[in-house]
Design a protein around this motif. Sequence first.
Motif, mmCIF file in Angstrom:
data_model
loop_
_atom_site.group_PDB
_atom_site.id
_atom_site.type_symbol
_atom_site.label_atom_id
_atom_site.label_comp_id
_atom_site.label_asym_id
_atom_site.label_seq_id
_atom_site.Cartn_x
_atom_site.Cartn_y
_atom_site.Cartn_z
ATOM 1 N N THR A 1 14.903 12.729 14.087
ATOM 2 C CA THR A 1 14.299 13.515 13.014
ATOM 3 C C THR A 1 14.978 13.228 11.676
ATOM 4 N N VAL A 2 14.273 13.564 10.596
ATOM 5 C CA VAL A 2 14.789 13.374 9.246
ATOM 6 C C VAL A 2 15.000 14.746 8.600
ATOM 7 N N GLN A 3 16.191 14.954 8.038
ATOM 8 C CA GLN A 3 16.488 16.177 7.304
ATOM 9 C C GLN A 3 16.777 15.823 5.857
ATOM 10 N N ARG B 1 19.474 12.499 2.493
ATOM 11 C CA ARG B 1 18.596 12.260 3.645
ATOM 12 C C ARG B 1 19.449 11.989 4.882
ATOM 13 N N GLN C 1 9.748 7.153 3.243
ATOM 14 C CA GLN C 1 10.879 7.840 3.868
ATOM 15 C C GLN C 1 10.450 9.174 4.474
ATOM 16 N N ARG C 2 9.425 9.790 3.890
ATOM 17 C CA ARG C 2 8.927 11.060 4.438
ATOM 18 C C ARG C 2 8.113 10.827 5.704
ATOM 19 N N CYS D 1 7.608 7.443 7.957
ATOM 20 C CA CYS D 1 7.870 6.013 8.162
ATOM 21 C C CYS D 1 6.724 5.298 8.869
ATOM 22 N N ILE E 1 19.498 11.164 9.025
ATOM 23 C CA ILE E 1 18.799 10.705 10.222
ATOM 24 C C ILE E 1 19.524 11.292 11.426
ATOM 25 N N SER F 1 17.194 1.788 13.559
ATOM 26 C CA SER F 1 17.467 2.894 14.484
ATOM 27 C C SER F 1 18.343 2.418 15.638
ATOM 28 N N SER G 1 10.633 7.623 15.246
ATOM 29 C CA SER G 1 10.670 9.078 15.434
ATOM 30 C C SER G 1 11.176 9.464 16.816
ATOM 31 N N THR H 1 14.205 3.379 6.883
ATOM 32 C CA THR H 1 13.079 3.821 7.701
ATOM 33 C C THR H 1 13.465 3.731 9.174
ATOM 34 N N HIS H 2 13.040 4.749 9.955
ATOM 35 C CA HIS H 2 13.468 4.844 11.354
ATOM 36 C C HIS H 2 12.321 5.265 12.257
#
Length: 412
Positions: free
Chosen positions: A168-170, A196, A6-7, A9, A198, A109, A214, A211-212
């Motif tokens: 982006t992932v926050q 998390r 997840q950090r 993908c 997206i 995504s 970028s 999972t996505h």
Amino acid sequence: MAFQCQRDCYMKEFVTTVVSCCPAELKQEVNGKKETLKGFNVKLQDTVLFPEGGGQPDDHGLIGDVPVLRVTRQGPDALHFVSSRLDEGQEVHVKVDWERRFDHMQQHSGQHLITALADTFFGYKTTSWELGRQRSTIELDTPSVKPGQLQALEEAVNEKIRAHVPVTVQLLSIDDPAVEKVRSRGLPEDHAGPIRIIDIEGIDANMCCGTHVSNLSHLQVIKLLGTEKGKKNKTNLIFLAGNRVLKYAEKSYSTERSLVSLLKTGPDEHVEAVDKLQKSVKLLQKTNLTLLRDMAVLIAQNFKNDPQRGNFFSLHKKEGDNEFMNIIANEINTEETLVFLTVGEEKGPGLFVLAGPSGPVAEMGPRVLEILQGKGAGKNGRYQGKANSLARRGEVEALLQQHCKHRTSEEE
């Protein structure tokens, strides 16, 4: 805690440590049959293999050279089902099945993008979605989607893909005020750790564990195949993203070439050619049915006109149906004659009818059923059903002939 998958993908391999390895079972379906495999659930210190969640299936991959058959989430941990035991404390190399992972990233995504724009453009909310093996489905809270809306939506999602929009992932704490502004269907009861998010820049911010990609450009293209009527006044939107579109085009072209060879026409004439073929087949089936009915009457009449006929009549015909057999049985005087008829492959499955005096039929019907390994029932001098195998048809004939001889000798 967020897993390494997840950090990052896009990470395909990872070195970590085995925390625990416990005996476990995995129920799965193989070739339509349910099987239970015995193996082990392995917990790792961290993992690049995504456990199923958020509508996304789990990853496949390897721990060392041991295949990982299933990955599930248990609170903050991921359980990896494997067939071989691993030692606690052992350092292991974990590798993800990248083709499967990237496909899931593209579909997931793609779903976020379609969902966001369907809401922005038309106010259609997504109530659920399914990432299928060949195509994916989004359930929209609307009774219908007009063709013009579908076209506008497809053009809009592909325009965003061409615009190279970042994704982006926050990671936010659960009490962060920003969490309230994020689109979400709620957290699982056993959720632990940060939230998390997206974020598709300028388009959508959605709470998600999956999972996505970028950047939306990594989706390549999205094709909306169409809609189907859903449950409770909702609509199912069917779509493909990324490599699935390429595979769909390749498969469609292969099918097209096969049809060109079979139908001897160009692609634009396939629908018309198949329509003509179907009408021709229906006409032939109707003609065939008429001939079978006439044949059934003639078969019965020939038997009745035979001065040497006995009190037993038997016939097998590969082509035919229940109506064919019942016409013969109706034409023959079954109050005096025992009639045994079958249709189908000689040593394969088929249909059967046993007709005659009610006493002998009631007595012999279950035995015939047993020999033919079939299913059926009877009443009023007729016993009929399906036979799983006609290979022992001769045995039934011999049994019925013997019964008729015995009955004749008793009457004399």
